[in-house]
Design a protein around this motif. Structure first.
Motif, PDB file in Angstrom:
ATOM      1  N   GLU A  20       2.793  -9.950 -14.456  1.00  0.00           N
ATOM      2  CA  GLU A  20       2.820 -11.329 -13.987  1.00  0.00           C
ATOM      3  C   GLU A  20       1.840 -11.583 -12.853  1.00  0.00           C
ATOM      4  OE1 GLU A  20       6.810 -12.012 -12.821  1.00  0.00           O
ATOM      5  OE2 GLU A  20       7.596 -12.070 -14.874  1.00  0.00           O
ATOM      6  N   ARG A  21       1.548 -10.541 -12.086  1.00  0.00           N
ATOM      7  CA  ARG A  21       0.703 -10.720 -10.909  1.00  0.00           C
ATOM      8  C   ARG A  21       0.056  -9.391 -10.549  1.00  0.00           C
ATOM      9  NH1 ARG A  21       6.166 -10.852  -9.314  1.00  0.00           N
ATOM     10  NH2 ARG A  21       6.161 -13.095  -9.701  1.00  0.00           N
ATOM     11  N   SER A  22      -0.822  -9.423  -9.563  1.00  0.00           N
ATOM     12  CA  SER A  22      -1.583  -8.232  -9.184  1.00  0.00           C
ATOM     13  C   SER A  22      -0.971  -7.504  -7.989  1.00  0.00           C
ATOM     14  CB  SER A  22      -3.030  -8.618  -8.864  1.00  0.00           C
ATOM     15  OG  SER A  22      -3.055  -9.556  -7.798  1.00  0.00           O
ATOM     16  N   TYR A  23       0.309  -7.717  -7.718  1.00  0.00           N
ATOM     17  CA  TYR A  23       0.973  -7.047  -6.604  1.00  0.00           C
ATOM     18  C   TYR A  23       2.463  -6.952  -6.896  1.00  0.00           C
ATOM     19  CZ  TYR A  23       1.891 -11.933  -5.517  1.00  0.00           C
ATOM     20  OH  TYR A  23       2.268 -13.242  -5.602  1.00  0.00           O
ATOM     21  N   VAL A  24       3.097  -5.977  -6.242  1.00  0.00           N
ATOM     22  CA  VAL A  24       4.553  -5.842  -6.291  1.00  0.00           C
ATOM     23  C   VAL A  24       5.034  -5.756  -4.848  1.00  0.00           C
ATOM     24  CG1 VAL A  24       6.523  -4.585  -7.226  1.00  0.00           C
ATOM     25  CG2 VAL A  24       4.330  -4.518  -8.438  1.00  0.00           C
ATOM     26  N   LEU A  25       5.907  -6.677  -4.464  1.00  0.00           N
ATOM     27  CA  LEU A  25       6.391  -6.720  -3.091  1.00  0.00           C
ATOM     28  C   LEU A  25       7.519  -5.713  -2.871  1.00  0.00           C
ATOM     29  CD1 LEU A  25       6.555 -10.588  -2.518  1.00  0.00           C
ATOM     30  CD2 LEU A  25       4.667  -9.022  -2.012  1.00  0.00           C
ATOM     31  N   PRO A  26       7.739  -5.290  -1.639  1.00  0.00           N
ATOM     32  CA  PRO A  26       8.869  -4.406  -1.342  1.00  0.00           C
ATOM     33  C   PRO A  26      10.190  -5.030  -1.795  1.00  0.00           C
ATOM     34  CG  PRO A  26       7.391  -4.502   0.530  1.00  0.00           C
ATOM     35  CD  PRO A  26       6.911  -5.540  -0.435  1.00  0.00           C
ATOM     36  N   GLY A  27      11.017  -4.218  -2.454  1.00  0.00           N
ATOM     37  CA  GLY A  27      12.316  -4.695  -2.910  1.00  0.00           C
ATOM     38  C   GLY A  27      12.299  -5.390  -4.248  1.00  0.00           C
ATOM     39  N   GLN A  28      11.125  -5.584  -4.838  1.00  0.00           N
ATOM     40  CA  GLN A  28      11.037  -6.277  -6.116  1.00  0.00           C
ATOM     41  C   GLN A  28      11.242  -5.337  -7.292  1.00  0.00           C
ATOM     42  OE1 GLN A  28       7.305  -8.492  -6.409  1.00  0.00           O
ATOM     43  NE2 GLN A  28       8.488 -10.383  -6.336  1.00  0.00           N
ATOM     44  N   THR A  29      11.867  -5.858  -8.358  1.00  0.00           N
ATOM     45  CA  THR A  29      11.924  -5.206  -9.655  1.00  0.00           C
ATOM     46  C   THR A  29      11.449  -6.211 -10.691  1.00  0.00           C
ATOM     47  OG1 THR A  29      13.776  -3.773  -9.023  1.00  0.00           O
ATOM     48  CG2 THR A  29      13.380  -4.082 -11.374  1.00  0.00           C
ATOM     49  N   LEU A  30      10.407  -5.867 -11.425  1.00  0.00           N
ATOM     50  CA  LEU A  30       9.822  -6.754 -12.428  1.00  0.00           C
ATOM     51  C   LEU A  30       9.978  -6.133 -13.804  1.00  0.00           C
ATOM     52  CD1 LEU A  30       6.501  -7.597 -10.527  1.00  0.00           C
ATOM     53  CD2 LEU A  30       8.662  -8.866 -10.465  1.00  0.00           C
ATOM     54  N   SER A  31      10.199  -6.962 -14.826  1.00  0.00           N
ATOM     55  CA  SER A  31      10.359  -6.473 -16.195  1.00  0.00           C
ATOM     56  C   SER A  31       9.461  -7.266 -17.131  1.00  0.00           C
ATOM     57  CB  SER A  31      11.817  -6.599 -16.642  1.00  0.00           C
ATOM     58  OG  SER A  31      12.666  -5.778 -15.860  1.00  0.00           O
ATOM     59  N   HIS A  60       1.921  -5.651   8.797  1.00  0.00           N
ATOM     60  CA  HIS A  60       2.368  -4.251   8.777  1.00  0.00           C
ATOM     61  C   HIS A  60       3.373  -4.011   9.894  1.00  0.00           C
ATOM     62  CE1 HIS A  60       1.763  -0.001   7.579  1.00  0.00           C
ATOM     63  NE2 HIS A  60       2.076   0.238   8.839  1.00  0.00           N
ATOM     64  N   PRO A  61       4.595  -3.543   9.569  1.00  0.00           N
ATOM     65  CA  PRO A  61       5.647  -3.381  10.575  1.00  0.00           C
ATOM     66  C   PRO A  61       5.334  -2.307  11.620  1.00  0.00           C
ATOM     67  CG  PRO A  61       6.540  -3.303   8.338  1.00  0.00           C
ATOM     68  CD  PRO A  61       5.063  -3.210   8.221  1.00  0.00           C
ATOM     69  N   ARG A  62       5.942  -2.453  12.759  1.00  0.00           N
ATOM     70  CA  ARG A  62       5.820  -1.467  13.821  1.00  0.00           C
ATOM     71  C   ARG A  62       6.454  -0.144  13.384  1.00  0.00           C
ATOM     72  NH1 ARG A  62       5.420  -2.360  19.321  1.00  0.00           N
ATOM     73  NH2 ARG A  62       5.922  -4.568  18.927  1.00  0.00           N
ATOM     74  N   GLY A  63       5.738   0.957  13.584  1.00  0.00           N
ATOM     75  CA  GLY A  63       6.269   2.280  13.302  1.00  0.00           C
ATOM     76  C   GLY A  63       6.186   2.724  11.851  1.00  0.00           C
ATOM     77  N   GLN A  84      11.031  -4.571   8.639  1.00  0.00           N
ATOM     78  CA  GLN A  84      11.166  -3.203   8.155  1.00  0.00           C
ATOM     79  C   GLN A  84      10.213  -2.901   7.009  1.00  0.00           C
ATOM     80  OE1 GLN A  84      13.207  -1.133   9.866  1.00  0.00           O
ATOM     81  NE2 GLN A  84      13.596  -2.927  11.160  1.00  0.00           N
ATOM     82  N   VAL A  85       9.608  -3.940   6.437  1.00  0.00           N
ATOM     83  CA  VAL A  85       8.717  -3.765   5.284  1.00  0.00           C
ATOM     84  C   VAL A  85       7.455  -4.589   5.503  1.00  0.00           C
ATOM     85  CG1 VAL A  85      10.661  -3.391   3.710  1.00  0.00           C
ATOM     86  CG2 VAL A  85       9.731  -5.693   3.989  1.00  0.00           C
ATOM     87  N   GLN A  86       6.423  -4.252   4.756  1.00  0.00           N
ATOM     88  CA  GLN A  86       5.208  -5.051   4.785  1.00  0.00           C
ATOM     89  C   GLN A  86       5.486  -6.426   4.190  1.00  0.00           C
ATOM     90  OE1 GLN A  86       2.227  -2.760   2.672  1.00  0.00           O
ATOM     91  NE2 GLN A  86       1.556  -1.717   4.533  1.00  0.00           N
ATOM     92  N   ARG A  87       4.820  -7.437   4.736  1.00  0.00           N
ATOM     93  CA  ARG A  87       4.949  -8.804   4.229  1.00  0.00           C
ATOM     94  C   ARG A  87       3.579  -9.278   3.786  1.00  0.00           C
ATOM     95  NH1 ARG A  87       9.641 -11.270   6.242  1.00  0.00           N
ATOM     96  NH2 ARG A  87       9.128 -12.992   4.815  1.00  0.00           N
TER      97      ARG A  87
END
Length: 230
Positions: A184-195, A133-136, A97-100
């Motif tokens: 911390e890094r150069s990306y944020v994944l789906p569902g992540q919360t960083l502080s 990239h997910p279908r649809g 359902q999300v990009q990986r």
């Protein structure tokens, strides 16, 4: 600067041979679920044959060791000046359902004859993102606008509740003061919360420096803060 660095190393280490290595045709491997597979070409830019080692690496924060993608060949000899194709096949048990995001490592190992024992070789490693990239899922050229930023009690937080991987520089600036905050890094994944801890007590927005799916930087973007520190 890189050419100067190579030249300096060559002066300091007699008999050193700098391997040009395997050059990928693009800066990212994109794998669409609809297609099921994809491929990338790498060229041996060295003057000698190389053994091309390829492997997929999971991100620690992804939380999954499932082999979503298989690549072939994992090891292959590539002659000088020749291009080699590496194929990627999706192995999803269930539709995503999300990009990986994963990483793919390409390493060219020089092959030397036995009479070249006095020559030191350096292998060159390429580390590319692999995006599934997910279908649809519609394409989104500005996924960073979906991030939610907040500032409270000395903590800057970013939440990605979208299905997209967001790539950006590892530093953002609080506005209007311009205070830099190291991420911390150069990306944020789906569902992540960083502080991240901050020193400014008050800010109205956060200025981030996004990157496209291919890693190219674009104009900065000022995201509003949904909460302000008192």
């Amino acid at each position: 600067m890189r050419q100067f660095y190579y030249f300096l190393i060559t002066l300091l280490v007699p008999g050193l041979s700098i391997a040009a290595g395997m050059l990928p045709e693009t800066s990212i491997v994109l794998l669409y679920e609809e297609a099921g597979d994809t491929a990338i070409l790498l060229e041996n830019t060295d003057k000698q044959p190389l053994l091309l080692y390829s492997k997929i690496k999971n991100l620690p924060e992804d939380g999954s060791e499932e082999p979503l993608v298989m690549l072939t060949p994992s090891v292959v000899r590539v002659e000088a000046g020749v291009k080699q194709q590496v194929r990627f096949a999706l192995r999803l048990k269930e539709p995503s359902q999300v990009q990986r995001l994963k990483r793919v490592i390409f390493e060219g190992i020089p092959l030397r004859q036995q009479d070249d024992r006095n020559i030191v070789d350096i292998s060159v490693r390429q580390n590319l993102p692999l995006l599934i990239h997910p279908r649809g899922l519609p394409k989104n050229s500005e996924p960073w606008k979906l991030l939610k930023w907040s500032l409270s009690k000395g903590q800057l937080s970013v939440e990605n509740d979208s299905p997209y991987v967001v790539r950006m520089a590892e530093v953002v600036n609080l506005q209007p003061q311009g205070t830099a905050v190291q991420l911390e890094r150069s990306y944020v994944l789906p569902g992540q919360t960083l502080s991240f801890p901050v020193t400014d007590a008050v800010a109205d927005a956060v200025r981030l420096y996004p990157a496209t799916m291919y890693g190219y930087s674009v104009d900065s973007y000022d995201a509003p803060l949904t909460a302000k520190a008192s």
